[in-house]
Enzyme design. Structure first.
Site, short mmCIF file in Angstrom:
data_model
loop_
_atom_site.label_atom_id
_atom_site.label_comp_id
_atom_site.label_asym_id
_atom_site.label_seq_id
_atom_site.Cartn_x
_atom_site.Cartn_y
_atom_site.Cartn_z
N LEU A 1 32.69 -32.09 -14.92
CA LEU A 1 31.71 -32.10 -13.90
C LEU A 1 32.13 -30.83 -13.07
O LEU A 1 33.22 -30.93 -12.75
CB LEU A 1 31.29 -33.21 -13.15
CG LEU A 1 30.83 -34.51 -14.10
CD1 LEU A 1 30.77 -35.71 -12.91
CD2 LEU A 1 29.38 -34.27 -14.67
N ASP A 2 31.07 -30.17 -12.69
CA ASP A 2 31.43 -28.94 -11.87
C ASP A 2 31.89 -29.51 -10.35
O ASP A 2 31.67 -30.71 -10.14
CB ASP A 2 30.06 -28.23 -11.52
CG ASP A 2 30.53 -26.96 -10.76
OD1 ASP A 2 31.28 -26.37 -10.81
OD2 ASP A 2 29.35 -26.66 -9.61
#
Length: 433
Positions: A229-230
């Site tokens: 996930l960013d």
């Protein structure tokens, strides 16, 4: 048998009382998510355990020793940063890698060593650069609080907060999710090789299928980050605790049988209110930290097939924003963010993809009653990240083969922005049959 888990990281769920359900189901696992989105968002708290290159050469996996000698042609360009310019001249290299070389004194401009990455270049400057060796990075265990949604001997499901980087990389060697997992699992310090810590084409992290952290480990167990996930994205992420689990989960990602549902706040409202975006994604040759949607069948470079389904849950602030649900059919770096930009509805707070504060104001101010102007200004000033949350995660357990699915409430900052937008105005979308 299907197991369901949910968590709620903050006490109030009033802001998320929505109906009906908009959860998309995969045709492969039609019974995997037998709950409504409104049920997820009302869930009670659950205790936690814790510029492009001149030639289309093949992109390298290692850049150590690569040398660049070139004169700057800035006649058609504006201000040029040293690190950005070098990155644009060596295809596929990350800016972080270039910055490391600059700081190591391996770059000269007009014969003088320059160690400032933001040094401004002018037309006619002669640049000489040698890419430094990438030193192994050591991931140290750190006592970082983790919101563990589920854990057994084989997998770990974590609710990642916004602003936390998933894995160590140059510039982010500490404070990452991996550092916290090493401590949580009582694992020793991990030394990462160049290939493990940084593929130079992957200097940003986001939800991207098949990614492996430490998969080559043979002598010790390492946290296996199967997907990412960013930094700005919150929500659910699965970690494999052994080689078999990592292999099995990775295969599920490759086969697109992992269930992933996200929600986001956007600048504007898409038309139509529901649909499927089937547009390939590749790295933007003018900005290495950004991906770009590439329509058409004939792609240049490394564009990869990407498909997302979306549906508007709620129209906010008279159409200035929307609460949107996304289901990923593929998992590419920045997929939702790039597709949202392509659709003309960048995520609220996403400075990289156009969801800037000025963009938000330009859409919200004309639709906001005068008595809400002060509140609107405060709302926009609080936008600190792309408002994207991984709401649902479902997969087949790598050992028991049981179907597992998890849901987790968005964090407080997401809830507060949504609540303020609802005060300006809210309505349910209408869908054509």
């Amino acid at each position: 048998m299907v197991s369901s888990y949910s968590c709620c990281p903050f006490p109030s769920t009033k802001a998320f009382q929505i109906s009906p359900s908009f959860v998309f189901l995969s045709p492969r696992y039609p019974k995997l998510l037998p709950f409504t989105l409104s049920g997820i968002l009302r869930a009670r708290a659950r205790p936690s355990s814790g510029c492009a290159a001149k030639t289309q050469e093949p992109i390298r996996t290692s850049y150590t020793g690569v040398q660049l000698e070139e004169t700057v042609d800035g006649t058609k360009q504006g201000k040029l940063r040293l690190d950005s310019w070098i990155s644009s001249r060596i295809q596929g290299i990350s800016r972080a890698r270039v910055q490391s070389s600059i700081k190591s004194g391996l770059v000269t401009v007009n014969g003088r060593v320059v160690d400032k990455v933001s040094h401004g270049l002018r037309h006619g400057d002669k640049v000489n650069c040698v890419i430094s060796e990438l030193q192994p990075l050591r991931a140290e265990p750190e006592d970082i609080p983790l919101d563990i949604v589920y854990e057994d001997d084989h997998v770990l499901v974590v609710n990642k907060p916004p602003h936390m980087v998933v894995h160590p990389a140059p510039g982010n060697a500490t404070g990452t999710l991996v550092n916290g997992i090493l401590h949580h699992c009582s694992l020793p310090t991990v030394a990462l090789s160049e290939k493990e810590v940084l593929s130079d084409t992957e200097d940003v992290s986001d939800d991207d299928e098949g990614f492996c952290y430490g998969a080559s480990a043979a002598a010790s167990v390492r946290p296996g980050i199967v997907h990412r996930l960013d930094k700005g994205t919150s929500g659910l992420l699965v970690v494999a605790k052994d080689e078999h689990s990592h292999s099995h989960l990775s295969e599920q990602f490759k086969q697109h049988t992992i269930q992933r549902v996200y929600i986001s706040l956007t600048c504007g409202v898409p038309s139509p209110s529901a649909g499927r975006v089937d547009i390939s994604i590749g790295r933007d040759s003018n900005n290495r930290v950004r991906m770009i949607a590439v329509p058409g069948l004939n792609h240049h470079g490394r564009a990869r097939h990407a498909a997302s389904r979306y549906k508007v849950i709620e129209v906010l602030a008279g159409g200035g924003s929307a609460l949107i649900q996304w289901r990923l059919e593929t998992g590419r770096t920045h997929q939702i963010r790039a597709h949202a930009k392509y659709m003309g509805i960048p995520l609220l707070g996403d400075e990289v993809y156009g969801g800037t504060k000025s963009m938000a104001l330009s859409l919200l101010r004309p639709r906001t009653p005068p008595n809400y102007n002060d509140q609107l200004s405060r709302l926009v000033s609080r936008l600190e990240r792309p408002y994207l949350h991984a709401l649902v995660l479902g997969f087949e357990h790598p050992h028991s083969r049981e179907m597992m699915h998890f849901s987790c409430q968005p964090p407080p900052d997401f809830a507060e922005i949504l609540s303020d937008l609802r005060k300006i105005g809210t309505e349910k979308p209408t869908f054509k049959e």
